[in-house]
Design a protein around this motif. Structure first.
Motif, PDB file in Angstrom:
ATOM      1  N   VAL A  72     115.806  22.203 161.796  1.00 24.35           N
ATOM      2  CA  VAL A  72     116.094  23.578 161.379  1.00 24.35           C
ATOM      3  C   VAL A  72     117.606  23.818 161.397  1.00 24.35           C
ATOM      4  O   VAL A  72     118.180  24.388 160.451  1.00 24.35           O
ATOM      5  N   ALA A  73     118.270  23.350 162.451  1.00 27.18           N
ATOM      6  CA  ALA A  73     119.724  23.507 162.555  1.00 27.18           C
ATOM      7  C   ALA A  73     120.443  22.732 161.459  1.00 27.18           C
ATOM      8  O   ALA A  73     121.408  23.219 160.853  1.00 27.18           O
ATOM      9  N   VAL A  74     119.964  21.519 161.190  1.00 28.54           N
ATOM     10  CA  VAL A  74     120.556  20.708 160.116  1.00 28.54           C
ATOM     11  C   VAL A  74     120.393  21.410 158.773  1.00 28.54           C
ATOM     12  O   VAL A  74     121.333  21.475 157.960  1.00 28.54           O
ATOM     13  N   LEU A  75     119.201  21.944 158.531  1.00 31.21           N
ATOM     14  CA  LEU A  75     118.933  22.645 157.273  1.00 31.21           C
ATOM     15  C   LEU A  75     119.851  23.853 157.112  1.00 31.21           C
ATOM     16  O   LEU A  75     120.390  24.101 156.027  1.00 31.21           O
ATOM     17  N   ALA A  76     120.072  24.580 158.182  1.00 32.86           N
ATOM     18  CA  ALA A  76     120.861  25.808 158.106  1.00 32.86           C
ATOM     19  C   ALA A  76     122.359  25.547 157.954  1.00 32.86           C
ATOM     20  O   ALA A  76     123.058  26.284 157.249  1.00 32.86           O
ATOM     21  N   PHE A  77     122.870  24.482 158.581  1.00 32.42           N
ATOM     22  CA  PHE A  77     124.325  24.301 158.640  1.00 32.42           C
ATOM     23  C   PHE A  77     124.850  23.093 157.856  1.00 32.42           C
ATOM     24  O   PHE A  77     126.010  23.088 157.442  1.00 32.42           O
ATOM     25  N   LEU A  78     124.032  22.069 157.660  1.00 34.00           N
ATOM     26  CA  LEU A  78     124.540  20.846 157.044  1.00 34.00           C
ATOM     27  C   LEU A  78     123.910  20.514 155.696  1.00 34.00           C
ATOM     28  O   LEU A  78     124.326  19.563 155.041  1.00 34.00           O
ATOM     29  N   MET A  79     122.907  21.279 155.280  1.00 39.84           N
ATOM     30  CA  MET A  79     122.172  20.931 154.065  1.00 39.84           C
ATOM     31  C   MET A  79     123.046  20.863 152.812  1.00 39.84           C
ATOM     32  O   MET A  79     122.812  20.016 151.938  1.00 39.84           O
ATOM     33  N   PRO A  80     124.071  21.724 152.643  1.00 38.13           N
ATOM     34  CA  PRO A  80     124.909  21.617 151.432  1.00 38.13           C
ATOM     35  C   PRO A  80     125.537  20.238 151.241  1.00 38.13           C
ATOM     36  O   PRO A  80     125.788  19.814 150.107  1.00 38.13           O
ATOM     37  N   TYR A  81     125.779  19.532 152.357  1.00 37.11           N
ATOM     38  CA  TYR A  81     126.384  18.200 152.244  1.00 37.11           C
ATOM     39  C   TYR A  81     125.405  17.169 151.679  1.00 37.11           C
ATOM     40  O   TYR A  81     125.817  16.070 151.296  1.00 37.11           O
ATOM     41  N   ALA A  82     124.126  17.510 151.640  1.00 40.58           N
ATOM     42  CA  ALA A  82     123.140  16.589 151.065  1.00 40.58           C
ATOM     43  C   ALA A  82     123.396  16.366 149.582  1.00 40.58           C
ATOM     44  O   ALA A  82     122.956  15.356 149.020  1.00 40.58           O
ATOM     45  N   ALA A  83     124.110  17.289 148.937  1.00 42.34           N
ATOM     46  CA  ALA A  83     124.426  17.138 147.518  1.00 42.34           C
ATOM     47  C   ALA A  83     125.273  15.905 147.250  1.00 42.34           C
ATOM     48  O   ALA A  83     125.310  15.388 146.125  1.00 42.34           O
ATOM     49  N   LEU A  84     125.962  15.404 148.282  1.00 44.10           N
ATOM     50  CA  LEU A  84     126.843  14.245 148.119  1.00 44.10           C
ATOM     51  C   LEU A  84     126.096  12.914 148.166  1.00 44.10           C
ATOM     52  O   LEU A  84     126.662  11.877 147.846  1.00 44.10           O
ATOM     53  N   ILE A  85     124.836  12.918 148.565  1.00 46.27           N
ATOM     54  CA  ILE A  85     124.083  11.665 148.740  1.00 46.27           C
ATOM     55  C   ILE A  85     123.788  11.033 147.375  1.00 46.27           C
ATOM     56  O   ILE A  85     123.194  11.670 146.504  1.00 46.27           O
ATOM     57  N   PRO A  86     124.186   9.780 147.163  1.00 47.73           N
ATOM     58  CA  PRO A  86     123.932   9.107 145.883  1.00 47.73           C
ATOM     59  C   PRO A  86     122.441   8.807 145.704  1.00 47.73           C
ATOM     60  O   PRO A  86     121.749   8.468 146.673  1.00 47.73           O
ATOM     61  N   MET A  87     121.967   8.896 144.490  1.00 45.80           N
ATOM     62  CA  MET A  87     120.568   8.575 144.201  1.00 45.80           C
ATOM     63  C   MET A  87     120.234   7.110 144.488  1.00 45.80           C
ATOM     64  O   MET A  87     119.133   6.813 144.967  1.00 45.80           O
ATOM     65  N   PRO A  88     121.143   6.135 144.216  1.00 50.66           N
ATOM     66  CA  PRO A  88     120.827   4.746 144.583  1.00 50.66           C
ATOM     67  C   PRO A  88     120.629   4.573 146.088  1.00 50.66           C
ATOM     68  O   PRO A  88     119.851   3.699 146.515  1.00 50.66           O
ATOM     69  N   THR A  89     121.307   5.389 146.891  1.00 56.30           N
ATOM     70  CA  THR A  89     121.121   5.323 148.343  1.00 56.30           C
ATOM     71  C   THR A  89     119.716   5.804 148.716  1.00 56.30           C
ATOM     72  O   THR A  89     119.040   5.184 149.557  1.00 56.30           O
ATOM     73  N   ILE A  90     119.297   6.887 148.098  1.00 59.02           N
ATOM     74  CA  ILE A  90     117.926   7.377 148.312  1.00 59.02           C
ATOM     75  C   ILE A  90     116.923   6.299 147.896  1.00 59.02           C
ATOM     76  O   ILE A  90     115.947   6.034 148.607  1.00 59.02           O
ATOM     77  N   ALA A  91     117.173   5.676 146.748  1.00 60.82           N
ATOM     78  CA  ALA A  91     116.273   4.619 146.264  1.00 60.82           C
ATOM     79  C   ALA A  91     116.233   3.456 147.247  1.00 60.82           C
ATOM     80  O   ALA A  91     115.164   2.890 147.526  1.00 60.82           O
ATOM     81  N   ALA A  92     117.401   3.076 147.791  1.00 63.49           N
ATOM     82  CA  ALA A  92     117.455   1.966 148.746  1.00 63.49           C
ATOM     83  C   ALA A  92     116.658   2.291 150.007  1.00 63.49           C
ATOM     84  O   ALA A  92     115.931   1.441 150.542  1.00 63.49           O
ATOM     85  N   ILE A  93     116.797   3.528 150.513  1.00 64.45           N
ATOM     86  CA  ILE A  93     116.051   3.932 151.709  1.00 64.45           C
ATOM     87  C   ILE A  93     114.551   3.843 151.457  1.00 64.45           C
ATOM     88  O   ILE A  93     113.782   3.353 152.304  1.00 64.45           O
ATOM     89  N   LEU A  94     114.109   4.292 150.279  1.00 60.38           N
ATOM     90  CA  LEU A  94     112.678   4.260 149.963  1.00 60.38           C
ATOM     91  C   LEU A  94     112.182   2.828 149.713  1.00 60.38           C
ATOM     92  O   LEU A  94     111.036   2.512 150.034  1.00 60.38           O
ATOM     93  N   LEU A  95     113.024   1.980 149.161  1.00 60.19           N
ATOM     94  CA  LEU A  95     112.644   0.573 149.007  1.00 60.19           C
ATOM     95  C   LEU A  95     112.471  -0.083 150.379  1.00 60.19           C
ATOM     96  O   LEU A  95     111.568  -0.899 150.587  1.00 60.19           O
ATOM     97  N   TYR A  96     113.326   0.285 151.311  1.00 63.28           N
ATOM     98  CA  TYR A  96     113.213  -0.223 152.681  1.00 63.28           C
ATOM     99  C   TYR A  96     111.931   0.279 153.344  1.00 63.28           C
ATOM    100  O   TYR A  96     111.220  -0.479 154.023  1.00 63.28           O
ATOM    101  N   VAL A  97     111.621   1.544 153.121  1.00 64.04           N
ATOM    102  CA  VAL A  97     110.376   2.115 153.649  1.00 64.04           C
ATOM    103  C   VAL A  97     109.166   1.394 153.046  1.00 64.04           C
ATOM    104  O   VAL A  97     108.202   1.054 153.747  1.00 64.04           O
TER     105      VAL A  97
END
Length: 557
Positions: free
Chosen positions: A339-364
């Motif tokens: 909840v704290a992360v969502l309220a204060f740090l969520m705008p920085y999530a816009a910087l996350i590259p899509m290939p990084t998201i893809a890599a995390i999900l491939l690892y999962v």
């Protein structure tokens, strides 16, 4: 011995049965564990939200709402719940075809089913889902998830309107648009994937997914790479989850029954499997039915507050245990930290590259596929079991989980009935007339008495074997020894009734020896005991033979 599962949150039981000193010592450890788990859950929740076809913050909403409620109400000491890869492809398909309203309707149905499963104490029934089926559809989900991430991993661009709902469509779109390959995106993806696999060898205290996330952001931002980020595709909302009840209709609910049942079955299997794994790590016992009720409540609340379906997450649960969590407090703390992360740090999530998201999900996907177990079962299981597993795997990839589980369970039941029927035998006793025979301890039978012994359950899969029983012209009494028959169904009962008619037509009297409790109840309900005569049901084979001998001698007199 495991205590009877009471539909009562395990948190209350811990508080009631723990001393103040024990709680005083454990609560700080649970708070630390909750913070650690939140760090692990942050990138996964965002990535799984995107993989599910919804916005990044909806993944966090799920971890917050469902994670808190399931921990508070659940039947496991250390279970951590939230969005999981098992649901990603299912949710993405529902959202693509029926929108969020369809997903909400399906999840509400699933939640109600889970609650009913808990109240009717069906938690133990989940164990009847064979390992071959769970292995097959889990590997299938992993492959489907992998295929869905290749677009972002390679930085491909699809024309507007490209169909990517079904796995076959995704493969076709990959082949048709691979010329749009983005080398910079692929490099970011490969580096992040290497970090995910190699960083745990350096240390496990810091989640490799968080390191990969930060590395991806740094690469794209510092080198000014031409790579899509979350902010390029989504409008990030840092608002806290709020209650929202959409326009739902009877027709919508009716159309989502199959999806709801699939989500419920998968949530039950995944969450209880996670509970079992957690039990082995802390030498404890979970309350399966309580956990199912909590999963139902958590899922309904999740979608009503903007989230998606949730279930127990094995990786996050394991991280909780390793960090020292031993009570549901750690699960609730993990939700509050998010909840704290969502309220204060969520705008920085816009910087996350899509290939990084893809890599995390491939690892999962790699971690969930269980390829070693898949190969081991192929080498050691029966041909029928392997065929069931492979078919479940293929159907999950090509079609969907509904068809895969239904087909897998149907084939498993048929194979099981075939196996049981092969174990059931009907054999007649052999007769030895040679005085010099080496066979000893034989029971002496009158010539007009014949004995058949049945071993194994008498059900519709083997009822035709009763027809193999035959009598000689001189046979007057037929003894059926049933000490090895644990159960008797309606078809087996019908076969015995046909045998009785056959014996009556040939002037033969039936005598039964050692009929067990369940078959005897079935016979009594069918009126068979009265038809044959209660006096012809004897306690054991010696009593049955003595009874037959008395009847034979009575005829002579």
């Amino acid at each position: 011995m495991q205590q009877r599962d009471k539909i009562k949150p395990i948190l209350f039981s811990i508080i009631k049965h723990s001393s103040k000193q024990e709680l005083k010592e454990q609560i700080p450890k649970d708070i630390v564990a909750g913070i650690v788990v939140a760090v692990v859950a942050l990138p996964l929740s965002i990535a799984l939200g995107i993989a599910s076809g919804v916005s990044p913050e909806q993944g966090l909403y799920t971890a917050i709402v469902a994670g808190f409620l399931i921990a508070f109400l659940g039947g496991s000491r250390v279970q951590i719940s939230g969005p999981t890869a098992a649901f990603a492809t299912i949710v993405a398909g529902i959202v693509a075809t029926d929108g969020m309203d369809g997903l909400i309707a399906a999840t509400i149905i699933a939640g109600i089913l889970l609650i009913l499963m808990g109240f009717f104490r069906l938690g133990a029934v989940i164990r009847f889902v064979p390992l071959t089926i769970t292995t097959g559809f889990t590997a299938g989900i992993a492959v489907t998830l992998t295929i869905g991430q290749l677009k972002d991993f390679f930085g491909l661009t699809y024309p507007a309107g490209t169909a990517t709902v079904e796995t076959v469509d995704k493969i076709a779109a990959l082949g048709a648009n691979f010329a749009t390959f983005n080398l910079q995106a692929c490099i970011v993806g490969v580096i992040c994937l290497l970090i995910l696999f190699l960083f745990p060898r350096v240390t496990t205290k810091i989640p490799s997914s968080l390191v990969a996330l930060l590395a991806g952001i740094a690469l794209v931002a510092l080198l000014n790479l031409d790579v899509l980020t979350i902010g390029d595709l989504y409008v990030i909302d840092s608002a806290l989850p709020t209650f929202h009840l959409p326009q739902l209709s009877f027709e919508l609910f009716r159309s989502q029954i199959a999806n709801g049942a699939t989500i419920a079955i998968l949530a039950a299997i995944e969450s209880l499997l996670s509970c079992v794994v957690a039990d082995s790590m802390i030498s404890s016992h979970h309350r399966a039915n309580t956990e199912l009720v909590a999963q139902g409540v958590g899922n309904i609340a999740s979608v009503l507050f903007g989230g998606i379906p949730a279930t127990g997450a094995i990786a996050r649960t394991a991280a909780n245990v390793k960090a020292g969590g031993r009570t549901p407090i750690s699960g609730m703390v993990h939700a509050l930290v998010l909840v704290a992360v969502l309220a204060f740090l969520m705008p920085y999530a816009a910087l996350i590259p899509m290939p990084t998201i893809a890599a995390i999900l491939l690892y999962v996907a790699y971690n969930m596929c269980g390829w070693r177990n898949f190969v081991h079962l192929c080498q050691t299981a029966s041909k029928g079991a392997v065929a069931t597993m492979v078919l479940t795997f293929v159907l999950t990839v090509v079609f969907d989980l509904v068809i895969a589980i239904a087909a897998g369970m149907l084939i498993t039941m048929v194979l099981f009935m075939k196996m049981v029927s092969e174990e059931t035998e009907v054999k007649g006793w052999r007769y030895y007339g040679d005085e010099n025979s080496e066979v000893t301890h034989l029971r002496e039978l009158p010539k007009s008495v014949r004995v058949y012994e049945i071993n194994g359950p008498m059900f519709f899969g083997m009822a035709d074997r009763i027809a193999d029983i035959s009598v000689k012209e001189f046979t007057k009494y037929l003894i059926i020894r049933m000490r090895g028959v644990p159960s008797l169904d309606a078809t087996g009962m019908n076969a015995l009734e046909n045998l009785c008619e056959y014996c009556t037509a040939h002037g033969v009297r039936l005598i039964f020896s050692h009929v067990n409790e369940q078959p005897l109840r079935t016979m009594q309900r069918a009126g068979f005991v009265e038809l044959v005569g209660e006096e012809h049901f004897r306690a054991n084979i010696d009593d049955a033979i003595a009874h037959a001998r008395e009847l034979v001698e009575g005829e002579k007199n």
